[in-house]
Design an enzyme around this catalytic site. Structure first.
Site, PDB file in Angstrom:
ATOM      1  N   GLY A 191     -32.066  50.861 -56.102  1.00  0.00           N
ATOM      2  CA  GLY A 191     -31.284  52.044 -55.741  1.00  0.00           C
ATOM      3  C   GLY A 191     -31.040  52.983 -56.918  1.00  0.00           C
TER       4      GLY A 191
ATOM      5  N   LYS B 251     -29.007  69.641 -65.420  1.00  0.00           N
ATOM      6  CA  LYS B 251     -27.834  69.299 -66.230  1.00  0.00           C
ATOM      7  C   LYS B 251     -27.888  69.992 -67.584  1.00  0.00           C
ATOM      8  CE  LYS B 251     -27.548  64.788 -63.958  1.00  0.00           C
ATOM      9  NZ  LYS B 251     -28.110  63.413 -64.029  1.00  0.00           N
TER      10      LYS B 251
END
Lengths: 431, 431
Positions: free
Chosen positions: B184, B202
């Site tokens: 995940g 970012k």
């Protein structure tokens, strides 16, 4: 908005640093604060060695606390007697106070904060803990969502410098202490540092902010580094540990631990690798997990960085709620050009698969040199690739990407280099 | 003060994390914010799997933006189309907005912030960069005094996990990527992460806040990690470097560099040792020098930590200037007991100089065991001390200091241990 007027008391190392940084970065600080921040009054026994044009100088520091034009008083005289009177007087006169004085806060903070709250003013002390690292802000604002379970920090640069030298060079405590004193990292009387008192001051402040308890310096268990021997540092290393002087505050089921002592830490931990005079604080929160904050724990301008951060926080909130600008700077953003990739400068790692023939290395070196590229390291490996191709690894000095593109083009045109050259950028990243 | 009402749109991973942390730490957050922070409305297509007692649930997220009782809207739906409409509508209705959506801010931030400034509301996005690390706050508040010269960060956990595994275990990119997907850490379509787009989002946000420039995502030079081979990671290591995927923003004399690419970093640098899914950002300021911020860059509750920090910042400033309490928590401090040294628990390093006689080791082990102390490691050294005394080094498991004091008393009473025992505390310090 109207400028904010700052009075600085004490123009020693940190006071002068604060003065200089505020003047040097005046314009950027105003863009970030949303108003200009100006020094209007300095209090110092002697005339300080800075440009005082347009600034009042008082030899009586209390004159700054009484000056009706001063909004924020910055206390940088040190000590816990006169400094306490000064701060209480500034509060009484409705001024915000910024201080770097950890002893004052650790010993008299509860009383000072009560006085400040009664007057509706703020006393800020970011610079008192871990110098330039914004750790107080991180704990009580950045990590506000968390139940903080522990704080562990290298919060005294002097002891960390001494332990680092003992560990890396096998030197004795006394020997390194003498050097630290010569370098100005340690005081003539090093008791506060090497016996852990300075760290205990800071730890009591961290613990209060982390756990919501009162300041309780007298309850910090404190042990210095004077009994650490090179022998023990060596044995610890053999076991995979580094010895660091830590301040540790931990919330347990039965209560709060506050302790300052030399500590073995597994060498794989990031904080075990914080060396020299640098500081770092590791905070454990129930939501965020571990976070760490690293930087200079002392020094004129590093401490000034935190003093000014507190000033700006206060300046933002005078008159009206202080909004931090959306991208950090208010008024229009600056129109700095953004460089294209070709104009950027970095070092490079190159891997060149080259035919294993005489003279190829010289040809490659010449090609790089022709494009103004200097080599810093070169290794030739036995080739896993095929019998005739061997990998050549080159580290270059910094160069513009444009030059590197041209050089790689020229190299890839050589018959001895049949494959694409691998390049990865390289950065030294000091600090 | 009156409670602040929060509406959360999107109850996926981060939304549920935010919901849970806000509820779990309700009391402490109220003590820190100076007012209670309550969720009054959630917008989610399906009925979420949380306790909605007293909370309105709308399947139409825009109902939250229009709810006159909601002060702050939290946008956690992701994407850049509906999310943009939602945020603009919330602004239009005079609400503060908190988001973790870096793509939205990187692509539409300039427009969104202009709308917010026109309405006098704030849009906060700490959670959008480096997850739980309060890096936006550090740059624009903690380091406000500084001219920031560079920012370099490991700001994508997926790529850092992949590179760490390649480096430490010699595994291939494809192999690790498949594992990251199973764990995940990586999406089914990993393009955004492995091609550097997420990091570029970012970085453009970091650069704007560091340098006071507009958001310029389209000007970020972006290179992913898909072409990094185990071979190059290995050669880099031989040269003393680690390969990290970095976002770098640098102020140079000719302009600003913004670039995202795999980078060799000297292995001695702290940031070179930030491994796995963790993030770290190294900031260089002219006053403070280098500072670094480290922690979880993703995950439900780590991201929630930053979302809630933004909520509390806003909550403090509603109605009146929001003062951060002097010790982080408002109202009275908590009266947690502070433990005495004897009640504290740590592991220990012990160095015992013992007479070189048969049976001494067993006697020492027995004495420790009698006091409930388990050994974790033991090494016996050839003695440098004298012919008859040899040093014995013991690492213990955690134990109360009281038990250790008693055990050391008993050991020092043995005739075979004529000298004082050296003890240094040991901490594992996870993280």
């Amino acid at each position: 908005m109207k400028p904010v007027n700052v009075g600085i008391c004490g123009l020693g190392t940190v006071g002068t640093g604060t003065f200089n940084v505020l003047q040097r970065n005046l314009k950027d600080i105003a863009r970030r604060a949303g108003r200009s921040v100006q020094i209007t009054h300095v209090g110092a026994r002697r005339k300080p060695d800075v440009n005082l044009a347009g600034i009042t100088h008082s030899t009586d520091i209390f004159a700054v606390a009484k000056d009706p034009n001063v909004h924020i008083l910055v206390e940088l005289i040190g000590g816990t007697t006169v400094a306490k009177d000064l701060v209480l007087m500034a509060i009484e006169h409705g001024k915000g106070v910024v201080t770097a004085n950890k002893a004052l806060i650790a010993l008299h903070g509860n009383e000072i904060f009560a006085a400040a709250e009664a007057k509706g003013v703020v006393v800020a002390y970011e610079a008192g803990v871990a110098g330039g690292i914004p750790i107080i802000k991180a704990i009580r604002e950045g990590l506000v969502a968390n139940k903080i379970t522990s704080v562990a920090g290298i919060i005294n640069g002097t002891t960390n410098f001494i332990l680092t030298e003992m560990s890396e060079k096998g030197r004795d405590f006394d020997d390194v202490l003498a050097e630290a004193q010569a370098l100005g990292y340690a005081e003539a009387d090093p008791t506060f540092d090497v016996e852990g008192i300075d760290a205990a001051h800071k730890l009591s402040i961290l613990a209060a902010n982390a756990f919501g308890i009162a300041l309780q310096f007298d309850k910090v268990f404190t042990e210095g580094i004077t009994e650490i021997t090179t022998e023990d540092v060596q044995y610890a290393s053999e076991l995979g540990y580094r010895v660091k002087h830590l301040g540790i505050a931990r919330r347990t089921e039965s209560g709060v631990e506050m302790r300052v002592h030399p500590t073995l830490i597994p060498e794989k931990r990031l904080i075990a690798n914080v060396d020299g005079v640098l500081n770092a604080v590791l905070v454990q929160g129930d939501a965020v997990g571990p976070t760490m904050y690293y930087g200079a724990g002392a020094g004129a301008e590093a401490t000034a960085s935190s003093v000014i951060a507190d000033i700006v926080d206060m300046a933002r909130d005078i008159d009206s709620p202080g909004l931090v600008p959306h991208l950090g700077f208010s008024i229009e953003t600056e129109d700095l050009p953004v460089l294209s990739a070709e104009e950027m400068t970095t070092s490079y790692y190159l891997r060149i698969s080259v035919k294993d023939e005489v003279g190829q290395m010289a040809k490659i070196a010449q090609t790089l040199s022709d494009h103004g590229i200097n080599m810093e390291a070169i290794i030739q490996k036995e080739g896993p690739e095929s019998e005739t191709l061997v990998p050549l690894i080159i580290l270059t000095q910094p160069v513009k990407e444009r030059a590197m593109n041209l050089a790689i083009g020229a190299l890839e045109a050589l018959p001895s280099i049949p494959n694409k050259i691998v390049r990865i950028r390289t950065e030294r990243l000091d600090g």
